[in-house]
Every structure is written in structure tokens, then in C-alpha cells.
Design a protein around this motif. Structure first.
Motif, short mmCIF file in Angstrom:
data_model
loop_
_atom_site.label_atom_id
_atom_site.label_comp_id
_atom_site.label_asym_id
_atom_site.label_seq_id
_atom_site.Cartn_x
_atom_site.Cartn_y
_atom_site.Cartn_z
N ASP A 149 -11.01 43.80 -48.54
CA ASP A 149 -9.60 43.86 -48.11
C ASP A 149 -9.35 44.98 -47.10
N ILE A 150 -10.33 45.83 -46.89
CA ILE A 150 -10.20 46.92 -45.91
C ILE A 150 -10.57 46.36 -44.54
N PRO A 151 -9.66 46.41 -43.55
CA PRO A 151 -10.01 45.88 -42.22
C PRO A 151 -11.18 46.64 -41.59
N GLN A 152 -11.97 45.91 -40.82
CA GLN A 152 -13.10 46.53 -40.14
C GLN A 152 -12.59 47.66 -39.24
N GLY A 153 -13.27 48.80 -39.28
CA GLY A 153 -12.88 49.95 -38.48
C GLY A 153 -11.93 50.90 -39.19
N ASP A 154 -11.38 50.47 -40.34
CA ASP A 154 -10.48 51.34 -41.09
C ASP A 154 -11.27 52.25 -42.02
N PHE A 155 -10.60 53.30 -42.48
CA PHE A 155 -11.24 54.29 -43.33
C PHE A 155 -10.85 54.09 -44.79
N PHE A 156 -11.77 54.48 -45.67
CA PHE A 156 -11.48 54.43 -47.11
C PHE A 156 -12.23 55.56 -47.80
N GLU A 157 -11.81 55.83 -49.04
CA GLU A 157 -12.46 56.86 -49.83
C GLU A 157 -13.19 56.23 -51.00
N PHE A 158 -14.41 56.68 -51.24
CA PHE A 158 -15.21 56.21 -52.37
C PHE A 158 -15.97 57.41 -52.92
N LYS A 159 -15.72 57.74 -54.19
CA LYS A 159 -16.36 58.89 -54.84
C LYS A 159 -16.20 60.16 -54.01
N ASN A 160 -14.94 60.44 -53.65
CA ASN A 160 -14.56 61.67 -52.93
C ASN A 160 -15.22 61.80 -51.55
N THR A 161 -15.64 60.69 -50.96
CA THR A 161 -16.24 60.71 -49.63
C THR A 161 -15.52 59.69 -48.75
N ILE A 162 -15.30 60.05 -47.49
CA ILE A 162 -14.62 59.16 -46.54
C ILE A 162 -15.67 58.30 -45.82
N LYS A 164 -16.08 54.69 -43.05
CA LYS A 164 -15.45 53.77 -42.11
C LYS A 164 -16.10 52.40 -42.31
N ARG A 165 -15.26 51.39 -42.56
CA ARG A 165 -15.83 50.06 -42.82
C ARG A 165 -16.34 49.42 -41.55
N PHE A 173 -21.29 45.02 -46.97
CA PHE A 173 -20.64 45.62 -45.82
C PHE A 173 -21.35 46.91 -45.41
N GLU A 174 -21.56 47.07 -44.10
CA GLU A 174 -22.07 48.33 -43.56
C GLU A 174 -20.90 49.30 -43.49
N CYS A 175 -21.09 50.51 -44.04
CA CYS A 175 -20.03 51.51 -44.02
C CYS A 175 -20.61 52.85 -43.61
N LEU A 176 -19.92 53.51 -42.69
CA LEU A 176 -20.38 54.78 -42.14
C LEU A 176 -19.81 55.94 -42.94
N ASN A 177 -20.71 56.74 -43.51
CA ASN A 177 -20.31 57.96 -44.20
C ASN A 177 -19.88 58.96 -43.13
N MET A 178 -18.61 59.38 -43.17
CA MET A 178 -18.07 60.22 -42.09
C MET A 178 -18.60 61.65 -42.15
#
Length: 197
Positions: A149-162, A164-165, A173-178
Motif C-alpha cells: 500500500d506504500i507508493p513506489q518512491g515513498d518512505f516508511f519506517e520499519f523497526k525504527n529504520t527509514i 524508501k520503497r 519489494f526492493e527497499c532502500l535503507n536510508m
């Protein structure tokens, strides 16, 4: 404080669960949520066996987790030390779940996914995205969103880490740890906190 498991499973499942607990003699503890597992099975120092199940699961998740752990116990009794989720466990788990595969216990929106999962059950139901979503009623925990449900390119938090989807691969999904700038693969049913831009 020992909680009564009967409040945690569908009413129609109680008689057979009672039979399994009586037949296989183990201590059942209902515990606070753990991030890494829904339940576990272990032999205690004095030779008794203990099964724990998380208290935050809904009745259908709780029952499936409980039978998963009872299957470990039965497998241990029958075969001794074998691969934890090997063929012996799979066969026992399938056999133990059969009496519960009916619409009085699992709703029709869950049953086909559960039956499909049980053809070759894995260590965690969360690896089967369709079953995992069906068991949760296709809705994420309050304040969270499924990663799809997170649009591609948007940011989210998972286990206190940001993160980018990024792009969707076949099933993840490939997600970049910021912080580290490393790319991680996330299952579709992971629940995350959306960061509003």
C-alpha cells in the motif's frame, strides 16, 4: 498468570484441542507478543514439554500456531531429533490440521489459502502471503500499512529504520535503507509505518 487458551481459539475447535493437550501432555503458556515468532516448542530442564503462543494473535492465527507447535511435540515423540520443519513434521502437522479444515472453524475466505499452504507447509505462515493476509482479514494493525500500500518512491519506517520503497520483484519489494544505502527485500505482507511527506 495462566490464561485460558479456550478464549483464544474458535469455540468449535475446543474439543479437539482439549483432546490433543490431554493426549500429548505439555504445558501451554500464552505469552506477550514476540517480534520474531508466533509460538515455540521446547523441552524444559525437568523433562516436561512447553508450548508458548503469542497473545496478540487472532483466533485463527492462534489455532494454526498452536497446532504447528503441537506438531513439533508429536514429531519429537515419534521420531526423536529430526529437522525442525522437515518431512516428518510436515506430515504430522498436515494430519493434525485436518479436523480443523471446516467452515465452522476457518471461514471460507481463509480455507482455500490454508488448504493450499498445508500441501507443503513452511516454517512460518507469514511466508505464504495469501494465507497471511487472509488470516489477518486483509487489514494491517492500527497505524500501520502493508508495504504494497506504500507508493513506489515513498518512505516508511520499519523497526525504527527509514526505508524508501522501490520496485516490486516477483514476490517481494526492493527497499532502500536510508541509513546504510543498502537495498533489502521485503515480503508483500510486511506491516510498516507510512511517513507522510
Amino acid at each position: 498468570m495462566l490464561l485460558d487458551y479456550k478464549n483464544f481459539i474458535p469455540a468449535e475447535a475446543i474439543p479437539f484441542v482439549q483432546f490433543l493437550i490431554y493426549e500429548h501432555s505439555f504445558v501451554l503458556k500464552i505469552v506477550n507478543q514476540r517480534q520474531t515468532k508466533h509460538g515455540d516448542f521446547r523441552q524444559l530442564q525437568h523433562g516436561k514439554f512447553q508450548i508458548t503462543v503469542n497473545n496478540n494473535l487472532n483466533k485463527h492465527q492462534f489455532l494454526l500456531t498452536l497446532i504447528h507447535e503441537i506438531a513439533h511435540h508429536v514429531t519429537h515423540q515419534k521420531f526423536g531429533r529430526v529437522q525442525p520443519h522437515g518431512q516428518e513434521w510436515k506430515t504430522v502437522f498436515q494430519h493434525l490440521m485436518l479436523p480443523f479444515l471446516k467452515p465452522e472453524i476457518y471461514p471460507l475466505k481463509i480455507l482455500p489459502h490454508l488448504a493450499n499452504y498445508l500441501k507443503n507447509p513452511k516454517a512460518s505462515t507469514d511466508t505464504d502471503v495469501n494465507l497471511s493476509l487472509a488470516l489477518r482479514g486483509n487489514s494491517a494493525e492500527d497505524g500501520k500499512h502493508f508495504i504494497f500500500d506504500i507508493p513506489q518512491g515513498d518512505f516508511f519506517e520499519f523497526k525504527n529504520t527509514i526505508y524508501k520503497r522501490g520496485h516490486k520483484r516477483r514476490t517481494r519489494f526492493e527497499c532502500l535503507n536510508m541509513t546504510t544505502k543498502k537495498v533489502y527485500l521485503f515480503n508483500q505482507n510486511v506491516e510498516v509505518v507510512k511517513i507522510n511527506s
